[in-house]
Design a protein around this motif. Structure first.
Motif, mmCIF file in Angstrom:
data_model
loop_
_atom_site.group_PDB
_atom_site.id
_atom_site.type_symbol
_atom_site.label_atom_id
_atom_site.label_comp_id
_atom_site.label_asym_id
_atom_site.label_seq_id
_atom_site.Cartn_x
_atom_site.Cartn_y
_atom_site.Cartn_z
ATOM 1 N N LEU A 23 38.181 -75.774 4.746
ATOM 2 C CA LEU A 23 37.490 -74.866 5.547
ATOM 3 C C LEU A 23 37.732 -73.730 5.652
ATOM 4 O O LEU A 23 39.204 -73.324 5.245
ATOM 5 C CB LEU A 23 37.113 -75.493 7.056
ATOM 6 C CG LEU A 23 36.702 -76.231 7.246
ATOM 7 C CD1 LEU A 23 36.964 -77.779 7.021
ATOM 8 C CD2 LEU A 23 36.790 -76.512 9.305
ATOM 9 N N PHE A 24 36.395 -73.069 6.057
ATOM 10 C CA PHE A 24 37.065 -70.918 5.962
ATOM 11 C C PHE A 24 36.742 -71.153 7.130
ATOM 12 O O PHE A 24 36.266 -71.194 7.609
ATOM 13 C CB PHE A 24 35.644 -70.868 5.161
ATOM 14 C CG PHE A 24 36.394 -68.894 5.632
ATOM 15 C CD1 PHE A 24 36.785 -68.294 5.068
ATOM 16 C CD2 PHE A 24 36.038 -68.048 6.567
ATOM 17 C CE1 PHE A 24 37.524 -67.002 5.604
ATOM 18 C CE2 PHE A 24 36.391 -66.684 6.917
ATOM 19 C CZ PHE A 24 36.927 -66.254 6.022
ATOM 20 N N VAL A 25 38.151 -70.458 8.100
ATOM 21 C CA VAL A 25 38.211 -70.572 9.401
ATOM 22 C C VAL A 25 38.385 -69.189 10.030
ATOM 23 O O VAL A 25 39.454 -68.479 9.212
ATOM 24 C CB VAL A 25 38.978 -71.636 9.858
ATOM 25 C CG1 VAL A 25 39.563 -71.110 11.718
ATOM 26 C CG2 VAL A 25 39.105 -73.077 10.076
ATOM 27 N N LEU A 26 38.059 -68.480 10.375
ATOM 28 C CA LEU A 26 38.534 -66.981 11.185
ATOM 29 C C LEU A 26 39.052 -67.723 12.641
ATOM 30 O O LEU A 26 38.625 -67.723 13.595
ATOM 31 C CB LEU A 26 36.905 -66.079 11.520
ATOM 32 C CG LEU A 26 36.973 -64.939 11.912
ATOM 33 C CD1 LEU A 26 38.399 -64.220 10.867
ATOM 34 C CD2 LEU A 26 36.728 -63.868 12.104
ATOM 35 N N SER A 27 39.900 -67.739 12.439
ATOM 36 C CA SER A 27 40.902 -67.907 14.016
ATOM 37 C C SER A 27 41.298 -66.854 14.366
ATOM 38 O O SER A 27 41.701 -66.389 14.556
ATOM 39 C CB SER A 27 42.635 -68.723 13.117
ATOM 40 O OG SER A 27 42.911 -68.567 14.133
ATOM 41 N N VAL A 28 40.373 -66.572 15.991
ATOM 42 C CA VAL A 28 40.838 -65.563 16.402
ATOM 43 C C VAL A 28 41.374 -65.695 17.890
ATOM 44 O O VAL A 28 41.885 -67.222 17.672
ATOM 45 C CB VAL A 28 38.474 -65.535 17.397
ATOM 46 C CG1 VAL A 28 37.945 -64.857 16.448
ATOM 47 C CG2 VAL A 28 38.879 -66.297 18.445
ATOM 48 N N ILE A 31 42.585 -69.367 5.909
ATOM 49 C CA ILE A 31 42.308 -69.607 7.299
ATOM 50 C C ILE A 31 42.830 -68.021 7.391
ATOM 51 O O ILE A 31 43.468 -66.942 7.266
ATOM 52 C CB ILE A 31 43.153 -70.132 8.062
ATOM 53 C CG1 ILE A 31 42.446 -71.954 7.706
ATOM 54 C CG2 ILE A 31 43.350 -69.663 9.280
ATOM 55 C CD1 ILE A 31 43.187 -72.695 7.969
ATOM 56 N N ARG A 32 41.731 -66.470 8.211
ATOM 57 C CA ARG A 32 42.342 -65.517 8.728
ATOM 58 C C ARG A 32 42.573 -65.296 10.060
ATOM 59 O O ARG A 32 41.726 -66.128 10.875
ATOM 60 C CB ARG A 32 40.705 -64.867 8.192
ATOM 61 C CG ARG A 32 40.759 -64.896 6.275
ATOM 62 C CD ARG A 32 41.698 -64.718 5.624
ATOM 63 N NE ARG A 32 41.574 -64.012 4.727
ATOM 64 C CZ ARG A 32 42.324 -65.059 3.263
ATOM 65 N NH1 ARG A 32 42.272 -66.455 3.147
ATOM 66 N NH2 ARG A 32 41.491 -64.927 2.058
ATOM 67 N N THR A 33 43.521 -64.776 10.145
ATOM 68 C CA THR A 33 43.571 -64.538 12.033
ATOM 69 C C THR A 33 43.007 -63.206 12.347
ATOM 70 O O THR A 33 43.864 -62.159 11.857
ATOM 71 C CB THR A 33 45.070 -65.028 12.100
ATOM 72 O OG1 THR A 33 45.215 -66.005 11.689
ATOM 73 C CG2 THR A 33 45.393 -65.035 13.432
ATOM 74 N N ALA A 34 42.175 -63.077 13.423
ATOM 75 C CA ALA A 34 42.009 -61.788 14.025
ATOM 76 C C ALA A 34 42.733 -61.090 15.308
ATOM 77 O O ALA A 34 43.203 -62.402 15.578
ATOM 78 C CB ALA A 34 40.166 -62.477 14.448
ATOM 79 N N ILE A 35 42.487 -60.106 14.897
ATOM 80 C CA ILE A 35 43.764 -59.973 16.864
ATOM 81 C C ILE A 35 42.824 -59.448 17.814
ATOM 82 O O ILE A 35 41.369 -57.929 17.342
ATOM 83 C CB ILE A 35 43.556 -58.246 16.113
ATOM 84 C CG1 ILE A 35 44.878 -58.366 14.599
ATOM 85 C CG2 ILE A 35 44.691 -57.626 17.482
ATOM 86 C CD1 ILE A 35 45.629 -57.409 14.216
ATOM 87 N N GLY A 36 42.791 -59.820 19.259
ATOM 88 C CA GLY A 36 41.365 -59.635 19.676
ATOM 89 C C GLY A 36 42.680 -59.263 21.173
ATOM 90 O O GLY A 36 43.262 -59.652 21.270
ATOM 91 N N LEU A 37 41.363 -59.113 21.925
ATOM 92 C CA LEU A 37 41.800 -59.117 23.638
ATOM 93 C C LEU A 37 40.427 -59.670 24.186
ATOM 94 O O LEU A 37 39.741 -58.260 24.071
ATOM 95 C CB LEU A 37 41.844 -57.536 23.829
ATOM 96 C CG LEU A 37 42.735 -57.457 25.103
ATOM 97 C CD1 LEU A 37 43.622 -56.363 24.179
ATOM 98 C CD2 LEU A 37 42.819 -56.912 26.340
#
Length: 247
Positions: A26-31, A51-57
């Motif tokens: 899978l392509f996943v954007l991990s928020v 899998i990419r990991t996003a920086i969130g708030l």
């Protein structure tokens, strides 16, 4: 399959869930919901090419975590992806509205200064203020409105402003959600689960269950599922080339 918005770190067994995503290719954007969660969440997928990991708030906890804006800025050079960010106009969050807005505006400013990011954005009961903020910081990057639930007029404005959209099985389960998706440009749509928060039949969705959205999109677009998958893949390739690679 593409899951552009999933909270891998918040599943009961994040390691097993991430491993399953890798095995299924899978392509996943991990928020993430806080900057302090980013490093640990990124470590889950350190050997995962898709899998990419996003920086969130997350806006729902902006009041408690606004002190992490400095960490957000420190981490921003390490990821092309930001999220989950945005605004939440729910009545239970009215007291935090001013803080939400100031945090969101500051994050957009940071993204602009950093050269733009792909941003996955929460806009529950706040589509117009979110669009206003994006219009004021047009160089922040590419806005992907996650699980958009605004009015049709707000949707038209979002389209006119160049926004993208991520839609999932839970959104597509309702007539209103399907009606909104039918009005979205199909070349700016990607799929998501919003798992483990989003549920179908009282059970949290896993990232690989994003496939449940494909037959519904096929019906809305009057095409076969193979064409849907081809369109989604083409969209993902376009989205990921909209932002310059990290140095």
């Amino acid at each position: 399959m593409i899951d552009l918005h999933a909270h891998l770190d918040l599943y009961p067994d994040p390691v097993a869930t991430t491993k399953e995503c890798i095995e299924r290719n899978l392509f996943v954007l991990s928020v993430t919901t806080t900057p302090s969660a980013w490093s640990g969440t990124a470590a889950l997928a350190k050997d995962a090419a898709r899998i990419r990991t996003a920086i969130g708030l997350h806006p729902q906890i902006a009041q408690e975590r606004r002190g992490e804006l400095g960490l957000f800025e420190e981490l921003l050079p390490r990821s092309r992806y930001v999220g989950e960010i945005g605004l939440d106009g729910g009545p239970e969050l009215k007291a935090t509205w001013d803080t939400q807005r100031s945090v969101f505006v500051e994050i957009l400013r940071m993204c602009h200064v950093a050269g733009g990011r792909v941003m996955t954005i929460h806009s529950r009961r706040a589509a117009t203020p979110v669009l206003d903020a994006l219009a004021s910081e047009a160089d922040a990057g590419v806005a992907v409105l996650h699980w958009f639930s605004g009015t049709r007029r707000e949707l038209k404005r979002a389209v006119d402003q160049g926004c993208w959209f991520s839609v999932g099985p839970a959104m597509l389960a309702g007539e209103r959600g399907r009606g909104l998706v039918a009005q979205m440009p199909r070349d700016r749509i990607l799929t998501e689960t919003d798992g483990p928060f989003a549920q179908i039949e009282g059970r949290s969705l896993f990232p690989w269950e994003v496939a449940k959205a494909e037959p519904i999109l096929a019906d809305l677009w009057a095409v076969d599922e193979g064409e849907v998958r081809g369109q989604l893949l083409a969209n993902l390739k376009r989205l990921t080339t909209r932002i310059a690679p990290m140095e």
